[in-house]
Write a protein that holds these residues in place. Sequence first.
Motif, mmCIF file in Angstrom:
data_model
loop_
_atom_site.group_PDB
_atom_site.id
_atom_site.type_symbol
_atom_site.label_atom_id
_atom_site.label_comp_id
_atom_site.label_asym_id
_atom_site.label_seq_id
_atom_site.Cartn_x
_atom_site.Cartn_y
_atom_site.Cartn_z
ATOM 1 N N GLY A 231 29.131 30.067 39.458
ATOM 2 C CA GLY A 231 30.568 29.842 39.328
ATOM 3 C C GLY A 231 30.988 29.710 37.880
ATOM 4 N N LEU A 232 32.193 30.174 37.581
ATOM 5 C CA LEU A 232 32.818 30.018 36.272
ATOM 6 C C LEU A 232 33.760 28.833 36.334
ATOM 7 C CD1 LEU A 232 33.839 33.769 35.938
ATOM 8 C CD2 LEU A 232 31.932 32.695 34.702
ATOM 9 N N VAL A 233 33.729 27.986 35.327
ATOM 10 C CA VAL A 233 34.618 26.825 35.278
ATOM 11 C C VAL A 233 35.577 27.013 34.116
ATOM 12 C CG1 VAL A 233 34.800 24.326 35.065
ATOM 13 C CG2 VAL A 233 32.831 25.338 36.248
ATOM 14 N N TYR A 234 36.853 27.100 34.433
ATOM 15 C CA TYR A 234 37.897 27.226 33.422
ATOM 16 C C TYR A 234 38.647 25.904 33.330
ATOM 17 C CZ TYR A 234 37.365 32.324 33.976
ATOM 18 O OH TYR A 234 36.877 33.606 34.041
ATOM 19 N N LEU B 126 37.324 29.537 29.297
ATOM 20 C CA LEU B 126 36.086 29.282 30.018
ATOM 21 C C LEU B 126 35.385 28.072 29.412
ATOM 22 C CD1 LEU B 126 34.159 30.467 32.255
ATOM 23 C CD2 LEU B 126 32.852 31.421 30.341
ATOM 24 N N ALA B 127 35.123 27.061 30.243
ATOM 25 C CA ALA B 127 34.414 25.872 29.779
ATOM 26 C C ALA B 127 32.913 26.009 29.972
ATOM 27 C CB ALA B 127 34.927 24.641 30.528
ATOM 28 N N GLY B 128 32.490 26.917 30.853
ATOM 29 C CA GLY B 128 31.068 27.105 31.100
ATOM 30 C C GLY B 128 30.843 27.688 32.473
ATOM 31 N N ALA B 129 29.574 27.811 32.824
ATOM 32 C CA ALA B 129 29.183 28.347 34.125
ATOM 33 C C ALA B 129 28.208 27.379 34.780
ATOM 34 C CB ALA B 129 28.556 29.725 33.975
ATOM 35 N N VAL B 130 28.210 27.374 36.109
ATOM 36 C CA VAL B 130 27.310 26.526 36.885
ATOM 37 C C VAL B 130 26.647 27.380 37.955
ATOM 38 C CG1 VAL B 130 28.631 24.410 36.484
ATOM 39 C CG2 VAL B 130 29.205 25.866 38.441
ATOM 40 N N ARG C 276 18.923 28.930 41.099
ATOM 41 C CA ARG C 276 18.237 29.012 39.810
ATOM 42 C C ARG C 276 17.843 30.455 39.494
ATOM 43 N NH1 ARG C 276 17.067 23.901 38.029
ATOM 44 N NH2 ARG C 276 17.322 22.264 39.623
ATOM 45 N N GLY C 277 17.923 30.802 38.215
ATOM 46 C CA GLY C 277 17.571 32.149 37.770
ATOM 47 C C GLY C 277 18.746 33.105 37.741
ATOM 48 N N GLN C 278 19.867 32.712 38.339
ATOM 49 C CA GLN C 278 21.071 33.535 38.320
ATOM 50 C C GLN C 278 21.862 33.251 37.051
ATOM 51 O OE1 GLN C 278 19.903 35.438 40.647
ATOM 52 N NE2 GLN C 278 21.730 35.542 41.957
ATOM 53 N N ALA C 279 22.881 34.071 36.780
ATOM 54 C CA ALA C 279 23.616 33.915 35.519
ATOM 55 C C ALA C 279 25.053 34.378 35.663
ATOM 56 C CB ALA C 279 22.930 34.690 34.400
ATOM 57 N N ALA C 280 25.828 34.061 34.645
ATOM 58 C CA ALA C 280 27.170 34.617 34.449
ATOM 59 C C ALA C 280 27.109 35.534 33.232
ATOM 60 C CB ALA C 280 28.191 33.505 34.241
#
Length: 246
Positions: free
Chosen positions: A201-204, A209-213, A217-221
């Motif tokens: 997930g992307l956190v705005y 964009l404040a970051g990703a969560v 595990r092992g996945q990415a934005a």
Amino acid sequence: MPADAPTIVASSGGYVPGRRTELEFGPIVHHAVELAGVSGRAPRLGYLGTAAGDQRWAIAERYEAARVAGYELNPLLLFTMPNVDDVEGFLLGQDVVWVDGGSVVNLLAVWRAHGLDQVFRRVWEAGVVLAGVSAGSICWHTSGTTDSFGPELRAVHDGLGLVPYANGVHYDSEERRRPLVHELVAAGELGTTYCTDDGVGLVYRGTELAGAVTERRGQAAYVVTRGADGTAVEERIEPVPLRGAR
């Protein structure tokens, strides 16, 4: 209780298999609730299944997921008519609004028919956390890629634009998603595009964009931009694993 800044959690996840139910809310949904800062009562989770036509069986499954999580689920139905008199007041009364996947093109058309494009901006500015998966991720952006028109992925350009970026979902699990984003960004049809692997997930906060969560595990934005030579440039964004990530 409103979040301390306008907040969006735009994801390619949010559900996990249930132990006693068909599904449960995953760490991304729980993170969205945490960002709302609720304390002393059950969090109020507004649910919109517009993108799949407000299917009653899906709503029943989300009720079960909410029961397991200890949330109060409040569905907003638009088929065949809104199920509440005051849609804006209803949404303003939620802590988090979770928008499910399906057809983002149909979702946006129905929302606009009911004035929700303007309502959601006010709800977001009031501090209700807006969140969702797939179509429920793309909708908050300016544009993205979709299979709403048919099996061949195409661009969609009429998102609500609460954040000024394009969005790519299911980046790792559907083979045409990544190359199409690259093609559209290189051609200038999409601007800066933030993308998520499944489970990310992307956190705005506000429009940035404040970051990703991640709940996997092992996945990415990723962020894809157009380089000076007219090609697409992709950069990986490492997400923070959430509590319960697998």
